[in-house]
Design an enzyme around this catalytic site. Structure first.
Site, short mmCIF file in Angstrom:
data_model
loop_
_atom_site.label_atom_id
_atom_site.label_comp_id
_atom_site.label_asym_id
_atom_site.label_seq_id
_atom_site.Cartn_x
_atom_site.Cartn_y
_atom_site.Cartn_z
N LYS A 197 -12.43 9.78 8.10
CA LYS A 197 -12.95 9.53 6.75
C LYS A 197 -14.00 8.43 6.75
O LYS A 197 -14.54 8.08 5.69
CB LYS A 197 -11.81 9.19 5.80
CG LYS A 197 -10.89 10.38 5.54
CD LYS A 197 -9.96 10.18 4.38
CE LYS A 197 -8.95 11.30 4.30
NZ LYS A 197 -7.96 11.27 5.40
N TRP A 254 -12.52 4.78 1.44
CA TRP A 254 -11.69 4.92 2.64
C TRP A 254 -12.42 5.84 3.58
O TRP A 254 -12.47 7.02 3.33
CB TRP A 254 -10.30 5.49 2.31
CG TRP A 254 -9.40 5.38 3.49
CD1 TRP A 254 -9.06 6.36 4.38
CD2 TRP A 254 -8.75 4.19 3.95
NE1 TRP A 254 -8.25 5.86 5.36
CE2 TRP A 254 -8.03 4.54 5.12
CE3 TRP A 254 -8.70 2.86 3.50
CZ2 TRP A 254 -7.28 3.60 5.83
CZ3 TRP A 254 -7.96 1.95 4.20
CH2 TRP A 254 -7.25 2.34 5.35
N ASN A 294 -4.92 4.58 -4.78
CA ASN A 294 -5.50 5.38 -3.72
C ASN A 294 -5.52 6.81 -4.25
O ASN A 294 -4.48 7.47 -4.31
CB ASN A 294 -4.62 5.34 -2.46
CG ASN A 294 -4.56 3.96 -1.83
OD1 ASN A 294 -5.26 3.04 -2.25
ND2 ASN A 294 -3.72 3.81 -0.82
N ASN A 353 0.83 -1.20 0.00
CA ASN A 353 0.00 0.00 0.00
C ASN A 353 0.87 1.26 0.00
O ASN A 353 1.71 1.42 0.90
CB ASN A 353 -0.89 0.02 1.25
CG ASN A 353 -1.77 1.25 1.30
OD1 ASN A 353 -2.79 1.31 0.62
ND2 ASN A 353 -1.38 2.24 2.07
N GLU A 354 0.65 2.11 -0.99
CA GLU A 354 1.35 3.40 -1.08
C GLU A 354 2.84 3.26 -0.79
O GLU A 354 3.44 4.09 -0.11
CB GLU A 354 0.71 4.42 -0.13
CG GLU A 354 -0.73 4.72 -0.50
CD GLU A 354 -1.29 5.96 0.18
OE1 GLU A 354 -0.68 6.45 1.14
OE2 GLU A 354 -2.35 6.44 -0.28
N TYR A 403 -7.26 15.54 -0.85
CA TYR A 403 -5.90 16.07 -0.69
C TYR A 403 -5.51 16.96 -1.87
O TYR A 403 -4.70 17.86 -1.73
CB TYR A 403 -4.88 14.92 -0.55
CG TYR A 403 -4.99 14.18 0.75
CD1 TYR A 403 -4.91 14.85 1.96
CD2 TYR A 403 -5.21 12.81 0.78
CE1 TYR A 403 -5.04 14.18 3.17
CE2 TYR A 403 -5.33 12.13 1.97
CZ TYR A 403 -5.25 12.81 3.17
OH TYR A 403 -5.37 12.15 4.36
C1 ADA Z 1 -3.53 6.65 2.68
C2 ADA Z 1 -3.38 5.39 3.46
C3 ADA Z 1 -4.49 5.13 4.42
C4 ADA Z 1 -5.28 6.34 4.90
C5 ADA Z 1 -5.36 7.50 3.96
C6 ADA Z 1 -5.76 8.84 4.54
O1 ADA Z 1 -4.12 6.54 1.51
O2 ADA Z 1 -3.27 4.27 2.64
O3 ADA Z 1 -3.93 4.36 5.44
O4 ADA Z 1 -5.06 6.67 6.20
O5 ADA Z 1 -4.11 7.72 3.36
O6 ADA Z 1 -6.80 8.95 5.17
O7 ADA Z 1 -5.03 9.81 4.34
#
Ligand code: ADA
Length: 638
Positions: free
Chosen positions: A519, A498, A418, A362-363, A424
């Site tokens: 979120k 998310w 993502n 992930n990322e 953002y």
């Molecule tokens: C990222 C990450 C997540 C989550 C998200 C966010 O994408 O993979 O863990 O926290 O950011 O809310 O900024």
């Protein structure tokens, strides 16, 4: 026959921060409070747990194992002062053989360490790494001839079902130690014996009942019996399902030959006060809410979840993305740990019909690192997944700033991003641009949304919601857009919000509520569904939905106020204020209007025989309680 005894009760916990010892029951974390209050200052160190037990009833030659279902993050296990085993990785099952050190009265000691290091994942991430023995602990007595207990913590039975033209092919392999013959029996969901055969054999079953997602998640059960001289000496079992699937880059996901667009949510595993030390009750509550919203897929982020939750997914018919916590920062010294966590995930969860894809990272390109090593490690993990499990696909969740051509995005079978465009990054419309660009450049590469979302705090409100204001209204507008966007791009193989629930991230200070990521479509305690929850429910659920938004936005300014209704009840949607019909709305799922504000407004909405209502008041100035007054930062190096 094996005897399994749970030993969650009565442990002596020594908190090394202040050297206090308390008696408690598992599951437990020492970060239930300080891991949720912000500041990124929760205690990360080594603490100890001790449990005293009498030698269980055992025959000559019997063995005693201890089984830990989840200890975060590293553990060293001792019996009566002798080292039994150690384990790195906080989310999987591991076992140790206690037999050599067993006495009549025994002290089992576990040193648990969640301190920072550069070998065990995760180290950098937007969630709290709660320390502790936070899942069940069991003692297992087996005879000298038994099913394997030393292989990556797995249930040593591999069930390989395939299905073609209505007929099921089944191969079952169970691993045993010592002497004996293994017999395999297959039972249907009603418990009726379907067939028996020998270990490792292939059988064909005519007209199998398919595991068919939400509609019909039909489960069979396999029982493996180890027999010595005709006598059963050990037994294990697992459930499985017959299903087929494929992903078409132009048309999306197919289940059992039919288009089955995957639309769902991501889930973290924590709760207020208890952190990740959940019981069945919390898991069941989460599943009930995910079912209520109408999701058909869950990304179980960012690590291996509790066995029980995968069971609930099998039963509910959810399509699952399962992954390891290889996240945010590639650490070349952590490669062996990515491999062992991946092996554990696959071997331990192999038989769940709900799991369709393995997520490798992930990322991972977020922070500077040795890029060549990162790519090499991804190739290794991808090969490992295929070698251990040719029946499923691999994927990963790419970081937004990782462009469409980034090498890491072209290793796994299918890919996901993502993308927080509209959160953002300003500009919701960028979602359309981005995905069009990727699809045009790589038409044969199936792409999905592994994460997207916006902060939404049910205490913050605005008549003119905008990005980063953390209001419930902006979160809802963001998700309204995303649902329409997905409808315009049906080829996306899966989309995952998310997040389904707010969760603790001690490094955050967002909207004056430090330590939390908001979120979620539902709050941390699962007591409040935000407005954005209902826009999904209106789109996804087959249950009748009529929801008047903004119920918590009680005090409103201006001559007119926004009214938003989410509904799947057809049209028209009627809006009444203080008994008078003030608007009749046409549309699809999302209905909006403005009504003239009176001093007190008893608003009722009606559609298809359902009603919802709220009361709003006219005030002269925006209510100061609705505006973020402090904190909008993250201190975990994002
Ligand atoms: C990222 C990450 C997540 C989550 C998200 C966010 O994408 O993979 O863990 O926290 O950011 O809310 O900024």
């Amino acid at each position: 026959m094996r005897k399994i005894t749970n030993i969650n009760k009565n442990w002596q916990f020594t908190y090394r921060k202040d050297n206090t010892t308390t008696t408690l029951d598992l599951p437990h974390t020492w970060n239930g409070i300080d891991g949720q209050d912000g500041g990124n200052d929760y205690y990360r160190g080594t603490c100890t747990y001790e449990h005293t037990f009498e030698k269980p009833e055992m025959k000559e030659g019997d063995l005693l194992y201890v089984e830990f279902k989840g200890v975060n993050a590293s553990a060293k296990v001792y019996l009566n002062g002798n080292k039994v085993c150690s384990h790195d990785g906080g989310y999987s099952t591991f076992r140790g053989n206690l037999t050599p050190y067993l006495q009549e009265s025994n002290v089992l000691k576990v040193e648990v360490d969640n301190s920072a290091n550069d070998t065990v994942y995760p180290q950098r991430a937007d969630f709290t790494f709660y320390g502790g023995i936070y899942r069940d602990v069991n003692l297992i007595v087996v005879g000298q001839n038994h099913f394997e207990l030393d292989y990556y913590g797995c249930n040593p039975i591999k069930i390989e079902p395939t299905v073609k033209n209505g007929a099921g092919e089944l191969k079952v392999t169970a691993w045993n130690v010592g002497e004996g013959e293994v017999e395999i029996s297959v039972y249907d969901a009603e418990g009726t014996l379907v067939t028996t055969f020998k270990n490792g054999e292939h059988v064909t079953l005519e007209n199998v009942h398919l595991w068919n997602g939400l509609e019909d998640p039909y489960l069979y059960r396999v029982v493996a019996t180890l027999k010595v001289d005709g006598e059963a000496v050990d037994e294990i079992s697992a459930r499985f399902g017959f299903r087929s699937f494929h992903v078409d880059p132009q048309k999306g996901f197919f289940l059992n030959g039919k288009s089955y667009p995957l639309r769902g949510v991501c889930r973290h595993q924590d709760r207020p006060g208890i952190g990740n030390a959940l019981t069945h009750k919390e898991h069941e509550e989460d599943m009930a809410i995910i079912k209520e919203i109408g999701a058909n897929t869950i990304r179980l982020a960012h690590y291996q979840h509790d066995d029980y939750f995968y069971d609930l997914c099998d039963e509910a018919g959810m399509v699952i993305w399962a992954e390891i916590p290889y996240i945010s920062k590639h650490m070349p010294t952590g490669n062996p740990n990515t491999e062992s966590q991946m092996k554990e995930l696959i071997l331990q969860q192999f038989n769940h019909p709900s799991i369709f894809v393995w997520g490798v990272s992930n990322e991972i390109t977020m922070m500077k690192t040795d890029k060549k090593d990162l790519i090499e490690n991804h190739k290794k993990l991808n090969d490992l997944c295929h070698q251990l499990d040719p029946s499923r696909l691999t994927t990963l969740a790419c970081f937004a700033a990782c462009g469409p051509g980034n090498k890491s995005a072209h290793i796994t079978d299918i890919v996901s991003w993502n993308l927080y465009l509209g959160w953002y990054v300003p500009g919701l419309f960028l979602n359309d641009w981005w995905i069009k660009l990727f699809h045009a450049l790589y038409p044969n590469r199936a792409i999905g949304y592994s994460e997207y979302g916006a902060e939404g705090m049910p205490n913050l409100h605005s008549a003119k919601p905008k990005r980063f204001d953390n209001t419930e209204e902006y979160q809802a507008i963001y998700h309204e857009y995303m649902l329409e966007f997905f409808a315009r791009n049906p080829y996306l193989w899966a989309t995952h919000v998310w997040n389904m629930f707010d969760f603790a991230a001690d490094g955050r200070d967002q909207g004056g509520d430090p330590g939390m990521n908001h979120k979620g479509l539902v709050n941390f305690s699962r007591t409040l569904k935000k407005d954005a929850f209902y826009v999904y429910k209106a789109y996804w659920s087959k249950e009748p939905v009529l929801h008047l938004s903004g119920k918590r936005y009680v005090n409103r300014t201006g001559k007119k106020t926004n009214i938003t209704v989410y509904s799947n009840m057809g049209t028209p949607v009627e809006v009444y204020n203080n008994g008078k019909l003030v608007a009749t709305l046409e549309g699809n799922k999302v209905f909006k209007t403005k009504i003239v504000l009176e001093k007190e407004n008893n608003v009722v909405v009606k559609a298809g025989g359902l009603e919802d209502q709220a009361t709003f008041y006219h005030v002269d100035k925006p209510d100061p309680a609705y505006i973020v007054t402090s904190g909008n930062s993250m201190s975990w190096e994002k």
